[in-house]
Design a protein around this motif. Structure first.
Motif, PDB file in Angstrom:
ATOM      1  N   ARG A  71       0.836  -1.203   0.000  1.00  0.00           N
ATOM      2  CA  ARG A  71       0.000   0.000   0.000  1.00  0.00           C
ATOM      3  C   ARG A  71       0.869   1.250   0.000  1.00  0.00           C
ATOM      4  O   ARG A  71       0.559   2.242  -0.675  1.00  0.00           O
ATOM      5  CB  ARG A  71      -0.916  -0.015   1.225  1.00  0.00           C
ATOM      6  N   TYR A  72       1.964   1.226   0.735  1.00  0.00           N
ATOM      7  CA  TYR A  72       2.853   2.387   0.784  1.00  0.00           C
ATOM      8  C   TYR A  72       3.639   2.526  -0.510  1.00  0.00           C
ATOM      9  O   TYR A  72       4.025   3.635  -0.879  1.00  0.00           O
ATOM     10  CB  TYR A  72       3.786   2.270   1.986  1.00  0.00           C
ATOM     11  N   ILE A  73       3.905   1.426  -1.189  1.00  0.00           N
ATOM     12  CA  ILE A  73       4.550   1.524  -2.501  1.00  0.00           C
ATOM     13  C   ILE A  73       3.662   2.291  -3.463  1.00  0.00           C
ATOM     14  O   ILE A  73       4.136   3.140  -4.240  1.00  0.00           O
ATOM     15  CB  ILE A  73       4.871   0.116  -3.036  1.00  0.00           C
ATOM     16  N   ARG A  74       2.359   2.033  -3.414  1.00  0.00           N
ATOM     17  CA  ARG A  74       1.446   2.776  -4.272  1.00  0.00           C
ATOM     18  C   ARG A  74       1.458   4.259  -3.911  1.00  0.00           C
ATOM     19  O   ARG A  74       1.417   5.127  -4.793  1.00  0.00           O
ATOM     20  CB  ARG A  74       0.029   2.213  -4.135  1.00  0.00           C
ATOM     21  N   ILE A  75       1.507   4.581  -2.624  1.00  0.00           N
ATOM     22  CA  ILE A  75       1.555   5.981  -2.199  1.00  0.00           C
ATOM     23  C   ILE A  75       2.823   6.648  -2.719  1.00  0.00           C
ATOM     24  O   ILE A  75       2.793   7.779  -3.205  1.00  0.00           O
ATOM     25  CB  ILE A  75       1.467   6.070  -0.668  1.00  0.00           C
ATOM     26  N   ILE A  76       3.965   5.943  -2.647  1.00  0.00           N
ATOM     27  CA  ILE A  76       5.224   6.500  -3.133  1.00  0.00           C
ATOM     28  C   ILE A  76       5.164   6.721  -4.643  1.00  0.00           C
ATOM     29  O   ILE A  76       5.539   7.789  -5.150  1.00  0.00           O
ATOM     30  CB  ILE A  76       6.396   5.570  -2.773  1.00  0.00           C
ATOM     31  N   VAL A  77       4.693   5.721  -5.383  1.00  0.00           N
ATOM     32  CA  VAL A  77       4.659   5.820  -6.841  1.00  0.00           C
ATOM     33  C   VAL A  77       3.752   6.968  -7.284  1.00  0.00           C
ATOM     34  O   VAL A  77       4.115   7.769  -8.155  1.00  0.00           O
ATOM     35  CB  VAL A  77       4.204   4.486  -7.445  1.00  0.00           C
ATOM     36  N   GLU A  78       2.571   7.072  -6.690  1.00  0.00           N
ATOM     37  CA  GLU A  78       1.665   8.144  -7.085  1.00  0.00           C
ATOM     38  C   GLU A  78       2.201   9.505  -6.666  1.00  0.00           C
ATOM     39  O   GLU A  78       2.051  10.492  -7.400  1.00  0.00           O
ATOM     40  CB  GLU A  78       0.286   7.898  -6.476  1.00  0.00           C
ATOM     41  N   GLY A  79       2.817   9.588  -5.484  1.00  0.00           N
ATOM     42  CA  GLY A  79       3.405  10.855  -5.065  1.00  0.00           C
ATOM     43  C   GLY A  79       4.546  11.287  -5.956  1.00  0.00           C
ATOM     44  O   GLY A  79       4.659  12.467  -6.315  1.00  0.00           O
ATOM     45  N   VAL A  80       5.407  10.347  -6.344  1.00  0.00           N
ATOM     46  CA  VAL A  80       6.529  10.675  -7.237  1.00  0.00           C
ATOM     47  C   VAL A  80       6.015  11.065  -8.613  1.00  0.00           C
ATOM     48  O   VAL A  80       6.533  11.997  -9.247  1.00  0.00           O
ATOM     49  CB  VAL A  80       7.494   9.481  -7.317  1.00  0.00           C
ATOM     50  N   ARG A  81       4.995  10.384  -9.086  1.00  0.00           N
ATOM     51  CA  ARG A  81       4.424  10.741 -10.390  1.00  0.00           C
ATOM     52  C   ARG A  81       3.865  12.161 -10.372  1.00  0.00           C
ATOM     53  O   ARG A  81       4.030  12.919 -11.331  1.00  0.00           O
ATOM     54  CB  ARG A  81       3.328   9.742 -10.766  1.00  0.00           C
ATOM     55  N   ALA A  82       3.219  12.527  -9.267  1.00  0.00           N
ATOM     56  CA  ALA A  82       2.701  13.888  -9.146  1.00  0.00           C
ATOM     57  C   ALA A  82       3.833  14.908  -9.063  1.00  0.00           C
ATOM     58  O   ALA A  82       3.744  16.000  -9.636  1.00  0.00           O
ATOM     59  CB  ALA A  82       1.804  13.991  -7.910  1.00  0.00           C
ATOM     60  N   MET A  83       4.910  14.564  -8.348  1.00  0.00           N
ATOM     61  CA  MET A  83       6.049  15.478  -8.246  1.00  0.00           C
ATOM     62  C   MET A  83       6.738  15.674  -9.589  1.00  0.00           C
ATOM     63  O   MET A  83       7.128  16.791  -9.943  1.00  0.00           O
ATOM     64  CB  MET A  83       7.042  14.942  -7.205  1.00  0.00           C
ATOM     65  N   LEU A  84       6.900  14.603 -10.359  1.00  0.00           N
ATOM     66  CA  LEU A  84       7.501  14.727 -11.683  1.00  0.00           C
ATOM     67  C   LEU A  84       6.639  15.580 -12.599  1.00  0.00           C
ATOM     68  O   LEU A  84       7.155  16.391 -13.383  1.00  0.00           O
ATOM     69  CB  LEU A  84       7.706  13.339 -12.293  1.00  0.00           C
ATOM     70  N   SER A  85       5.326  15.408 -12.512  1.00  0.00           N
ATOM     71  CA  SER A  85       4.427  16.196 -13.356  1.00  0.00           C
ATOM     72  C   SER A  85       4.465  17.670 -12.975  1.00  0.00           C
ATOM     73  O   SER A  85       4.482  18.539 -13.851  1.00  0.00           O
ATOM     74  CB  SER A  85       2.999  15.652 -13.230  1.00  0.00           C
ATOM     75  N   THR A  86       4.479  17.961 -11.674  1.00  0.00           N
ATOM     76  CA  THR A  86       4.488  19.352 -11.233  1.00  0.00           C
ATOM     77  C   THR A  86       5.796  20.045 -11.586  1.00  0.00           C
ATOM     78  O   THR A  86       5.801  21.203 -12.008  1.00  0.00           O
ATOM     79  CB  THR A  86       4.261  19.415  -9.714  1.00  0.00           C
ATOM     80  N   ALA A  87       6.919  19.335 -11.421  1.00  0.00           N
ATOM     81  CA  ALA A  87       8.224  19.937 -11.685  1.00  0.00           C
ATOM     82  C   ALA A  87       8.607  19.910 -13.155  1.00  0.00           C
ATOM     83  O   ALA A  87       9.557  20.596 -13.554  1.00  0.00           O
ATOM     84  CB  ALA A  87       9.294  19.220 -10.861  1.00  0.00           C
ATOM     85  N   GLY A  88       7.903  19.126 -13.980  1.00  0.00           N
ATOM     86  CA  GLY A  88       8.271  19.006 -15.385  1.00  0.00           C
ATOM     87  C   GLY A  88       9.581  18.269 -15.582  1.00  0.00           C
ATOM     88  O   GLY A  88      10.307  18.536 -16.550  1.00  0.00           O
ATOM     89  N   ALA A  89       9.885  17.333 -14.699  1.00  0.00           N
ATOM     90  CA  ALA A  89      11.143  16.591 -14.758  1.00  0.00           C
ATOM     91  C   ALA A  89      10.970  15.315 -15.572  1.00  0.00           C
ATOM     92  O   ALA A  89       9.859  14.769 -15.657  1.00  0.00           O
ATOM     93  CB  ALA A  89      11.618  16.251 -13.352  1.00  0.00           C
ATOM     94  N   PRO A  90      12.036  14.794 -16.168  1.00  0.00           N
ATOM     95  CA  PRO A  90      11.933  13.549 -16.941  1.00  0.00           C
ATOM     96  C   PRO A  90      11.747  12.345 -16.019  1.00  0.00           C
ATOM     97  O   PRO A  90      12.043  12.387 -14.823  1.00  0.00           O
ATOM     98  CB  PRO A  90      13.267  13.482 -17.683  1.00  0.00           C
ATOM     99  N   GLU A  91      11.267  11.260 -16.594  1.00  0.00           N
ATOM    100  CA  GLU A  91      11.017  10.043 -15.826  1.00  0.00           C
ATOM    101  C   GLU A  91      12.305   9.462 -15.252  1.00  0.00           C
ATOM    102  O   GLU A  91      12.276   8.767 -14.237  1.00  0.00           O
ATOM    103  CB  GLU A  91      10.318   9.014 -16.723  1.00  0.00           C
ATOM    104  N   GLN A  92      13.434   9.740 -15.891  1.00  0.00           N
ATOM    105  CA  GLN A  92      14.706   9.209 -15.407  1.00  0.00           C
ATOM    106  C   GLN A  92      15.088   9.772 -14.041  1.00  0.00           C
ATOM    107  O   GLN A  92      15.969   9.221 -13.370  1.00  0.00           O
ATOM    108  CB  GLN A  92      15.824   9.520 -16.411  1.00  0.00           C
ATOM    109  N   TRP A  93      14.458  10.838 -13.607  1.00  0.00           N
ATOM    110  CA  TRP A  93      14.761  11.425 -12.305  1.00  0.00           C
ATOM    111  C   TRP A  93      13.879  10.844 -11.202  1.00  0.00           C
ATOM    112  O   TRP A  93      13.891  11.318 -10.073  1.00  0.00           O
ATOM    113  CB  TRP A  93      14.579  12.937 -12.358  1.00  0.00           C
TER     114      TRP A  93
END
Length: 310
Positions: free
Chosen positions: A176-198
């Motif tokens: 369950r926490y893995i899902r929280i991490i993945v969704e949080g990181v996906r939101a952070m990448l989208s907000t910052a405009g960073a590439p997936e490699q980061w």
């Protein structure tokens, strides 16, 4: 001895989604620093949350936990009574996967990006996550060979119990926490405009924000429940603009040149045991805007950082 129910530690907020309802942050605005630092809980209208998080059906949960920690020692020293292990598979060239460690009673998270799935890396990650002297007494994982081998090696060094999940019956709490991490990181990448490699770098930053600032219904963070004090680093969005005092060459600066350099906040530097390393990792803004590839940008670590919004 008092029984510690792991399912009753968090509060329920019906205003948020099922996978975010157990988390409370200090501000409900999707433009606030508190929300942009980890995007918890999900707020409708936040571009990062709308892009990075998907709505899910309410999960079927047990009315009773499938395990109890019922010792007096768990009340006095909760960290290390039971730690969950699992992998996040993302297949990136910079790091194929990330090992996630979760303490059952304090909800203290740890992540370690890796290119391998060897038991030596699992042992190294456990030592980096553990306290000094070691305090982890039990480990819960699936039946992966690297986990079984690592725990067998660790038992040669000291007392350690290893529990494994029954396939298709006992879902590990860490999933369950893995899902929280993945969704949080996906939101952070989208907000910052960073590439997936980061993404591995964003995972480390997200975990630092989660441990330091996400509170349960009692107002306690995972950092406080483990270390008995609040974290000292700042709550700030990932890749936000900050001013840092670095150590450039003397001949590059004129007499009246500014000593504060525009940078992007990329890392909360953590020491072994979850302690803050008393410094931050930043990208120099000039190097990010140059024509160089993202993989060639260096992280500069400094303790002298000015946060404009605070």
């Amino acid at each position: 001895a008092d029984q510690i129910d792991r399912e009753s530690k968090f509060d329920t907020d019906p205003k948020t989604d099922d996978h975010d309802r157990d988390f409370n942050v200090r501000s409900s605005s999707h433009l606030s620093i508190a929300h942009l630092s980890a995007h918890l809980p999900r707020i409708p209208g936040c571009p990062g949350c709308d892009d990075g998080k998907t709505a899910a059906k309410p999960a079927r949960r047990r009315t009773k936990p499938n395990r109890f920690l019922a010792t007096d020692l768990a009340n006095a020293a909760p960290f290390g009574q039971l730690v969950h292990l699992d992998w996040i598979e993302h297949g990136l060239k910079i790091a194929f996967r990330t090992l996630v460690l979760l303490d059952d009673l304090t909800s203290f998270l740890g992540t370690n990006p890796s290119r391998t799935k060897r038991h030596e890396f699992v042992i190294q990650a456990k030592h980096h996550y553990d306290s000094t002297p070691p305090s982890i007494l039990r480990i819960w994982s699936d039946r992966a060979l690297e986990f079984i081998t690592a725990c067998r090696k660790l038992r040669e060094l000291g007392s350690l119990a290893h529990y494994v999940s029954v396939p298709y019956r006992h879902a590990s709490k860490v999933e369950r926490y893995i899902r929280i991490i993945v969704e949080g990181v996906r939101a952070m990448l989208s907000t910052a405009g960073a590439p997936e490699q980061w993404a591995p770098l964003a995972e480390l930053f997200f975990v630092a924000m989660y441990n330091g600032f996400v509170r349960d219904r009692n107002g306690c963070t995972p950092h406080f429940k483990r270390l008995r004090r609040e974290c000292e680093y700042k709550q700030y969005p990932w890749l936000a603009l900050v001013l840092a005092r670095l150590q450039p060459r003397t001949d590059r600066l004129t007499k009246y040149a500014s000593r504060l350099i525009p940078c992007l906040l990329a890392e909360i530097t953590l020491a072994p045991g979850g302690e803050w390393g008393r410094c931050y990792g930043v990208f120099v803004l000039e190097s990010v805007l140059s024509k160089g590839r993202a993989s060639t940008i260096d992280i500069c670590r400094t303790a002298d950082v000015v946060f404009p919004e605070t």
